[in-house]
Write a protein that holds these residues in place. Structure first.
Motif, PDB file in Angstrom:
ATOM      1  N   LEU A  16      35.082   4.641 115.925  1.00 61.75           N
ATOM      2  CA  LEU A  16      36.147   3.797 115.492  1.00 61.75           C
ATOM      3  C   LEU A  16      36.279   2.377 116.113  1.00 61.75           C
ATOM      4  N   LEU A  17      35.780   2.218 117.255  1.00 63.03           N
ATOM      5  CA  LEU A  17      35.887   0.979 117.919  1.00 63.03           C
ATOM      6  C   LEU A  17      34.636   0.152 117.396  1.00 63.03           C
ATOM      7  N   THR A  18      33.480   0.928 117.150  1.00 62.99           N
ATOM      8  CA  THR A  18      32.401   0.310 116.645  1.00 62.99           C
ATOM      9  C   THR A  18      32.754  -0.073 115.258  1.00 62.99           C
ATOM     10  N   ARG A  19      33.396   0.690 114.280  1.00 64.71           N
ATOM     11  CA  ARG A  19      33.486   0.293 113.157  1.00 64.71           C
ATOM     12  C   ARG A  19      34.555  -0.902 113.218  1.00 64.71           C
ATOM     13  N   TRP A  20      35.583  -1.119 113.869  1.00 67.06           N
ATOM     14  CA  TRP A  20      36.326  -2.160 113.994  1.00 67.06           C
ATOM     15  C   TRP A  20      35.494  -3.467 114.355  1.00 67.06           C
ATOM     16  N   ARG A  21      34.709  -3.316 115.587  1.00 68.93           N
ATOM     17  CA  ARG A  21      33.965  -4.443 115.710  1.00 68.93           C
ATOM     18  C   ARG A  21      32.996  -4.962 114.560  1.00 68.93           C
ATOM     19  N   THR A  22      32.523  -4.291 113.907  1.00 67.99           N
ATOM     20  CA  THR A  22      31.491  -4.462 112.932  1.00 67.99           C
ATOM     21  C   THR A  22      32.463  -5.310 111.846  1.00 67.99           C
ATOM     22  N   GLY A  23      33.347  -4.620 111.304  1.00 72.69           N
ATOM     23  CA  GLY A  23      34.173  -4.982 110.299  1.00 72.69           C
ATOM     24  C   GLY A  23      34.819  -6.455 110.495  1.00 72.69           C
ATOM     25  N   ARG A  24      35.377  -6.526 111.716  1.00 68.62           N
ATOM     26  CA  ARG A  24      35.940  -7.818 112.085  1.00 68.62           C
ATOM     27  C   ARG A  24      34.917  -8.981 111.933  1.00 68.62           C
ATOM     28  N   GLU A  25      33.553  -8.817 112.535  1.00 71.11           N
ATOM     29  CA  GLU A  25      32.591  -9.656 112.613  1.00 71.11           C
ATOM     30  C   GLU A  25      32.190 -10.019 111.111  1.00 71.11           C
ATOM     31  N   GLN A  26      32.119  -9.048 110.189  1.00 70.81           N
ATOM     32  CA  GLN A  26      31.751  -9.372 109.196  1.00 70.81           C
ATOM     33  C   GLN A  26      32.661 -10.365 108.103  1.00 70.81           C
ATOM     34  N   LEU A  27      34.259 -10.050 108.661  1.00 67.59           N
ATOM     35  CA  LEU A  27      34.915 -10.687 107.893  1.00 67.59           C
ATOM     36  C   LEU A  27      34.757 -12.244 108.297  1.00 67.59           C
ATOM     37  N   GLN A  28      34.807 -12.456 109.720  1.00 69.14           N
ATOM     38  CA  GLN A  28      34.635 -13.653 110.465  1.00 69.14           C
ATOM     39  C   GLN A  28      33.293 -14.540 109.649  1.00 69.14           C
ATOM     40  N   ASP A  29      32.378 -13.626 109.329  1.00 66.39           N
ATOM     41  CA  ASP A  29      31.120 -14.744 108.871  1.00 66.39           C
ATOM     42  C   ASP A  29      31.432 -15.026 107.367  1.00 66.39           C
ATOM     43  N   ALA A  30      32.065 -13.936 106.657  1.00 65.90           N
ATOM     44  CA  ALA A  30      32.536 -14.240 105.204  1.00 65.90           C
ATOM     45  C   ALA A  30      33.483 -15.519 104.932  1.00 65.90           C
ATOM     46  N   LEU A  31      34.242 -15.552 105.952  1.00 61.31           N
ATOM     47  CA  LEU A  31      35.385 -16.361 105.870  1.00 61.31           C
ATOM     48  C   LEU A  31      34.856 -18.023 106.270  1.00 61.31           C
ATOM     49  N   ARG A  32      34.117 -17.869 107.213  1.00 62.40           N
ATOM     50  CA  ARG A  32      33.249 -18.919 107.772  1.00 62.40           C
ATOM     51  C   ARG A  32      32.155 -19.650 106.519  1.00 62.40           C
ATOM     52  N   ALA A  33      31.670 -18.707 105.740  1.00 59.67           N
ATOM     53  CA  ALA A  33      30.823 -19.200 104.750  1.00 59.67           C
ATOM     54  C   ALA A  33      31.659 -19.695 103.475  1.00 59.67           C
ATOM     55  N   ALA A  34      32.855 -19.251 103.344  1.00 58.58           N
ATOM     56  CA  ALA A  34      33.294 -19.355 102.124  1.00 58.58           C
ATOM     57  C   ALA A  34      33.753 -20.945 101.819  1.00 58.58           C
ATOM     58  N   PRO A  35      33.528 -21.289 100.639  1.00 61.90           N
ATOM     59  CA  PRO A  35      33.595 -22.971 100.437  1.00 61.90           C
ATOM     60  C   PRO A  35      34.918 -23.435 100.473  1.00 61.90           C
ATOM     61  N   ALA A  36      35.118 -24.622 100.881  1.00 69.65           N
ATOM     62  CA  ALA A  36      36.483 -25.123 101.305  1.00 69.65           C
ATOM     63  C   ALA A  36      37.364 -24.930  99.906  1.00 69.65           C
ATOM     64  N   GLY A  37      38.453 -24.712  99.950  1.00 70.59           N
ATOM     65  CA  GLY A  37      39.372 -24.671  98.967  1.00 70.59           C
ATOM     66  C   GLY A  37      39.482 -23.281  98.325  1.00 70.59           C
ATOM     67  N   THR A  38      38.599 -22.244  98.595  1.00 73.86           N
ATOM     68  CA  THR A  38      38.576 -21.048  98.155  1.00 73.86           C
ATOM     69  C   THR A  38      39.929 -20.482  98.291  1.00 73.86           C
ATOM     70  N   ARG A  39      40.463 -19.512  97.304  1.00 77.02           N
ATOM     71  CA  ARG A  39      41.592 -18.626  97.737  1.00 77.02           C
ATOM     72  C   ARG A  39      41.365 -17.219  97.153  1.00 77.02           C
ATOM     73  N   PHE A  40      41.883 -16.125  97.800  1.00 81.47           N
ATOM     74  CA  PHE A  40      41.336 -14.945  97.641  1.00 81.47           C
ATOM     75  C   PHE A  40      42.322 -14.044  97.494  1.00 81.47           C
ATOM     76  N   PRO A  41      42.515 -13.289  96.497  1.00 79.74           N
ATOM     77  CA  PRO A  41      43.480 -12.278  95.868  1.00 79.74           C
ATOM     78  C   PRO A  41      43.830 -11.367  97.293  1.00 79.74           C
ATOM     79  N   TRP A  42      45.301 -11.008  97.291  1.00 76.26           N
ATOM     80  CA  TRP A  42      45.679 -10.406  98.223  1.00 76.26           C
ATOM     81  C   TRP A  42      47.029  -9.413  97.579  1.00 76.26           C
ATOM     82  N   TYR A  43      47.569  -8.842  98.600  1.00 76.01           N
ATOM     83  CA  TYR A  43      48.614  -7.916  98.214  1.00 76.01           C
ATOM     84  C   TYR A  43      49.658  -8.627  97.612  1.00 76.01           C
ATOM     85  N   GLY A  44      49.940  -9.911  98.216  1.00 76.72           N
ATOM     86  CA  GLY A  44      50.963 -10.917  97.986  1.00 76.72           C
ATOM     87  C   GLY A  44      50.158 -12.166  97.247  1.00 76.72           C
ATOM     88  N   PRO A  45      50.843 -13.388  97.309  1.00 74.88           N
ATOM     89  CA  PRO A  45      50.013 -14.422  96.922  1.00 74.88           C
ATOM     90  C   PRO A  45      48.611 -14.541  97.216  1.00 74.88           C
TER      91      PRO A  45
END
Length: 266
Positions: free
Chosen positions: A96-125
């Protein structure tokens, strides 16, 4: 450095602090109860891991993320608990710890690579890069607080809490509306003292409705990790008083909050 990059750096630091707290735990400590009813330490980390993964879907595969929203609509009150239970059942603590470490770094990479001004769908706005990162930081800190409480560990407040406070202030109207209460029509003044004595303020100085107190206590309040009776957060004005009773920085149904500890003998 952009605001989004700064928040992502703080998110990484917040995650690493919690990682250090759980990395050396025994199996029995992973299975230990936390203040959240029915949730162990493993559930807290499992929730963070699962939420990072659905956030990654939102950023990289928004169509598939829509499937997750559809699942949530089937069980809006219980889908978060259900997801945490499923992850805990499937993974031993170190996996579980390995899964969390991997997932959070993948999210970091994806957010840093996203073009400026991009908006992503979520459970709210929809969320910007900065708002997605801020939300992940808020959850990491709040669930980390549950883990720390379960382990009897006192964490030193950091300047990263300003992100949590900002969400709490911005979510003021939501806290009213989710309870079927008309949101106030005027802005509040919120003045918080940071861990270094710095002032963190929101809203007009002349506002009649005011909230003051330590930044750390305000964050405990809006994440519902402590009852207001146990915190040094104060309100001036009737509507501000109501807000402190119902404040929440998270989306979804109104949370049950925590019972007061003062006078309980605990």
């Amino acid at each position: 450095m952009s605001d989004a990059a700064a928040v992502l750096d703080d998110l990484r630091s917040e995650s690493e602090e919690l990682d250090l707290l759980v990395a050396g735990l025994t199996a029995s400590q992973w299975a230990g109860a936390t203040p959240a009813e029915g949730w162990t330490v493993a559930h807290q980390v499992a929730h963070l891991s699962w939420t990072d993964e659905v956030a990654l879907l939102s950023v990289t595969e928004p169509g598939r993320f829509g499937d997750e929203v559809a699942k949530a609509m089937v069980n809006p009150e219980g889908f978060v608990d259900q997801a945490a239970d499923a992850v805990v059942a499937a993974y031993a603590p170190q996996a579980l710890l390995t899964r969390w470490r991997t997932g959070r770094e993948q999210l970091q990479d994806a957010l840093r690579a996203a073009p400026a001004g991009t908006r992503f769908p979520w459970y709210g706005p929809p969320m910007s890069v900065a708002s997605m990162a801020t939300g992940r930081l808020m959850e990491t800190w709040a669930h980390g607080q549950d883990v720390a409480d379960a382990l009897g560990v006192t964490r030193a407040p950091t300047a990263r809490l300003r992100h949590v406070a900002r969400i709490g202030v911005r979510a003021r109207d939501y806290a009213f509306l989710v309870r079927g209460i008309q949101a106030p029509g005027e802005e509040f003044r919120v003045e918080l003292e940071g861990p270094g004595g710095e002032l963190i303020a929101y809203g007009p100085e002349e506002a009649a409705q005011r909230v003051t107190g330590p930044l750390h206590d305000f964050c405990l309040l809006v994440t519902q990790r402590a009852h207001r009776d146990d915190l040094a957060v104060r309100a001036e004005g009737a509507e501000a008083e109501v807000w402190l009773d119902i404040a929440q920085a998270f989306a979804g149904p109104a949370g049950p909050g925590r019972a007061p500890q003062q006078g309980s003998g605990e």
